[in-house]
Design a protein around this motif. Sequence first.
Motif, PDB file in Angstrom:
ATOM      1  N   MET A 132      16.856  77.132-110.726  1.00 16.40           N
ATOM      2  CA  MET A 132      15.948  78.199-110.308  1.00 16.40           C
ATOM      3  C   MET A 132      15.780  78.235-108.789  1.00 16.40           C
ATOM      4  N   LEU A 133      15.707  77.063-108.168  1.00 14.20           N
ATOM      5  CA  LEU A 133      15.566  77.009-106.714  1.00 14.20           C
ATOM      6  C   LEU A 133      16.795  77.595-106.025  1.00 14.20           C
ATOM      7  N   GLY A 134      17.978  77.333-106.586  1.00 10.87           N
ATOM      8  CA  GLY A 134      19.186  77.939-106.032  1.00 10.87           C
ATOM      9  C   GLY A 134      19.179  79.448-106.176  1.00 10.87           C
ATOM     10  N   TRP A 135      18.777  79.934-107.331  1.00 11.26           N
ATOM     11  CA  TRP A 135      18.643  81.384-107.562  1.00 11.26           C
ATOM     12  C   TRP A 135      17.653  81.991-106.583  1.00 11.26           C
ATOM     13  N   ARG A 136      16.578  81.277-106.340  1.00 17.01           N
ATOM     14  CA  ARG A 136      15.533  81.751-105.427  1.00 17.01           C
ATOM     15  C   ARG A 136      16.053  81.841-103.990  1.00 17.01           C
ATOM     16  N   LYS A 147       1.548  92.180 -99.295  1.00 14.75           N
ATOM     17  CA  LYS A 147       2.483  92.911-100.110  1.00 14.75           C
ATOM     18  C   LYS A 147       3.770  92.141-100.343  1.00 14.75           C
ATOM     19  N   GLU A 148       4.284  91.483 -99.305  1.00 13.77           N
ATOM     20  CA  GLU A 148       5.552  90.797 -99.449  1.00 13.77           C
ATOM     21  C   GLU A 148       5.342  89.363 -99.863  1.00 13.77           C
ATOM     22  N   GLN A 149       6.103  88.889-100.844  1.00  9.26           N
ATOM     23  CA  GLN A 149       6.031  87.506-101.276  1.00  9.26           C
ATOM     24  C   GLN A 149       7.080  86.717-100.511  1.00  9.26           C
ATOM     25  N   ARG A 150       6.700  85.602 -99.947  1.00  4.27           N
ATOM     26  CA  ARG A 150       7.620  84.849 -99.118  1.00  4.27           C
ATOM     27  C   ARG A 150       7.923  83.489 -99.750  1.00  4.27           C
ATOM     28  N   LEU A 151       9.064  82.954 -99.336  1.00  2.00           N
ATOM     29  CA  LEU A 151       9.397  81.613 -99.769  1.00  2.00           C
ATOM     30  C   LEU A 151       8.362  80.640 -99.240  1.00  2.00           C
ATOM     31  N   GLY A 152       7.797  79.851-100.165  1.00  2.00           N
ATOM     32  CA  GLY A 152       6.775  78.912 -99.741  1.00  2.00           C
ATOM     33  C   GLY A 152       7.365  77.623 -99.271  1.00  2.00           C
ATOM     34  N   HIS A 155       7.632  83.538-103.984  1.00  2.00           N
ATOM     35  CA  HIS A 155       7.002  82.244-104.136  1.00  2.00           C
ATOM     36  C   HIS A 155       7.533  81.569-105.403  1.00  2.00           C
ATOM     37  N   ALA A 156       7.257  80.280-105.527  1.00  2.00           N
ATOM     38  CA  ALA A 156       7.780  79.520-106.661  1.00  2.00           C
ATOM     39  C   ALA A 156       7.275  80.051-107.999  1.00  2.00           C
ATOM     40  N   ALA A 157       5.992  80.447-108.085  1.00  2.00           N
ATOM     41  CA  ALA A 157       5.416  80.886-109.361  1.00  2.00           C
ATOM     42  C   ALA A 157       6.102  82.140-109.903  1.00  2.00           C
ATOM     43  N   PRO A 158       6.184  83.246-109.132  1.00  2.00           N
ATOM     44  CA  PRO A 158       6.897  84.405-109.674  1.00  2.00           C
ATOM     45  C   PRO A 158       8.380  84.141-109.899  1.00  2.00           C
ATOM     46  N   SER A 159       8.984  83.280-109.074  1.00  2.00           N
ATOM     47  CA  SER A 159      10.390  82.927-109.300  1.00  2.00           C
ATOM     48  C   SER A 159      10.552  82.265-110.665  1.00  2.00           C
ATOM     49  N   GLY A 178      16.792  69.749-114.258  1.00  2.00           N
ATOM     50  CA  GLY A 178      18.009  70.539-114.132  1.00  2.00           C
ATOM     51  C   GLY A 178      17.757  72.029-113.965  1.00  2.00           C
ATOM     52  N   PRO A 179      17.024  72.674-114.879  1.00  2.00           N
ATOM     53  CA  PRO A 179      16.747  74.106-114.723  1.00  2.00           C
ATOM     54  C   PRO A 179      15.913  74.433-113.488  1.00  2.00           C
ATOM     55  N   VAL A 180      14.998  73.538-113.107  1.00  3.38           N
ATOM     56  CA  VAL A 180      14.192  73.794-111.906  1.00  3.38           C
ATOM     57  C   VAL A 180      15.088  73.862-110.673  1.00  3.38           C
ATOM     58  N   LEU A 181      16.052  72.949-110.568  1.00  2.00           N
ATOM     59  CA  LEU A 181      16.985  72.980-109.445  1.00  2.00           C
ATOM     60  C   LEU A 181      17.820  74.259-109.468  1.00  2.00           C
TER      61      LEU A 181
END
Length: 326
Positions: free
Chosen positions: A62-66, A321-326, A77-81, A57-60
């Motif tokens: 977080m993905l929406g927030w991301r 420098k820029e973190q991108r969605l993986g 990326h997923a880790a810093p998110s 539940g929280p992972v989903l």
Amino acid sequence: MLPSHRRLVGLLRIAVALVILAAVAWAVARNWADVSRELTRVHPAALAAALVLALVGPVLTMLGWRVLMADLGSPLHAAPSAGIFFVGQLGKYLPGSVWSVLAQAEMGARLDVPRRRSGVVGLVSIGLGVLTGLLVGLPALALLVGTSHAASAAWLLLALPLVVVACWPRALNVLVATGLRVLHREPLEHELSGRAVLVTVLLFVASWLAFGLQTWVLARSVGGVRGTGSLTLAALSGYALAATIGQLAVVAPAGVGVRDSLLAFLLGSGMTSSAAFAVVLLSRFAVTLGDVLLAGGGWVYARRHRLLSAHPGPMPVPEGKEQRLG
């Protein structure tokens, strides 16, 4: 608001939260002999499945927030998110809903994410979470107010267009722009896109269903079932309704007490009251443990990359420098 008034409001919130918790604790203690017997019926596999769903539940969410963060110009990326989102989410255990947003904004600033952007995404996420929670929870309204399932379906059909309008990107962007203007903040660089809002809403709906499924798994394992249909509705839809109402009750940290009492009432339509209390206790335990485990993993990442340091500095980024969605 004056500092003295803030302290008074804070004390009142704590007092109300304590009263709610005391009422729930008294109800459980009064029926503890029956509740404890129901707890012994839970199969270990059901507990394991409930914990997994409490993590999903929280992972989903977080993905929406991301998705929203990336849409407004801060792809992560997923880790810093996870580091920002899950550690910040511990703020929901304090009275009020803004503490998690403030924590996420402070941590995001160490990744060069503007605090204004983090704040907007955090508040929009809370708003969309409430709207989707009400949408998923509306079918259980019949159990709460004692009406027929047909009447609940009618409410759902009436509410669906309202939720769609509230989630409409243009309406959201107008609300965001108005709020920033009222707070004398600079406007965002660009507006939220329809695609990002749609993907976030779908992820949030999936998150609510994961929590509801977790409750259903525990309820089926505990037993004491009187009506399978009512139990399924109370678990899958009732969790979202109870949790959303608890979230709106800002005096209760993480909806403690409010969510639990409402969920126990809803589950009581399909099982004995002692079994319902047992399910609520197990669900609260699984959800809280899930939050702690996810926050622990996020904390490890945040500490390693100085997102929690007292003196923010440039974060080492191995992929540019820029973190991108993986």
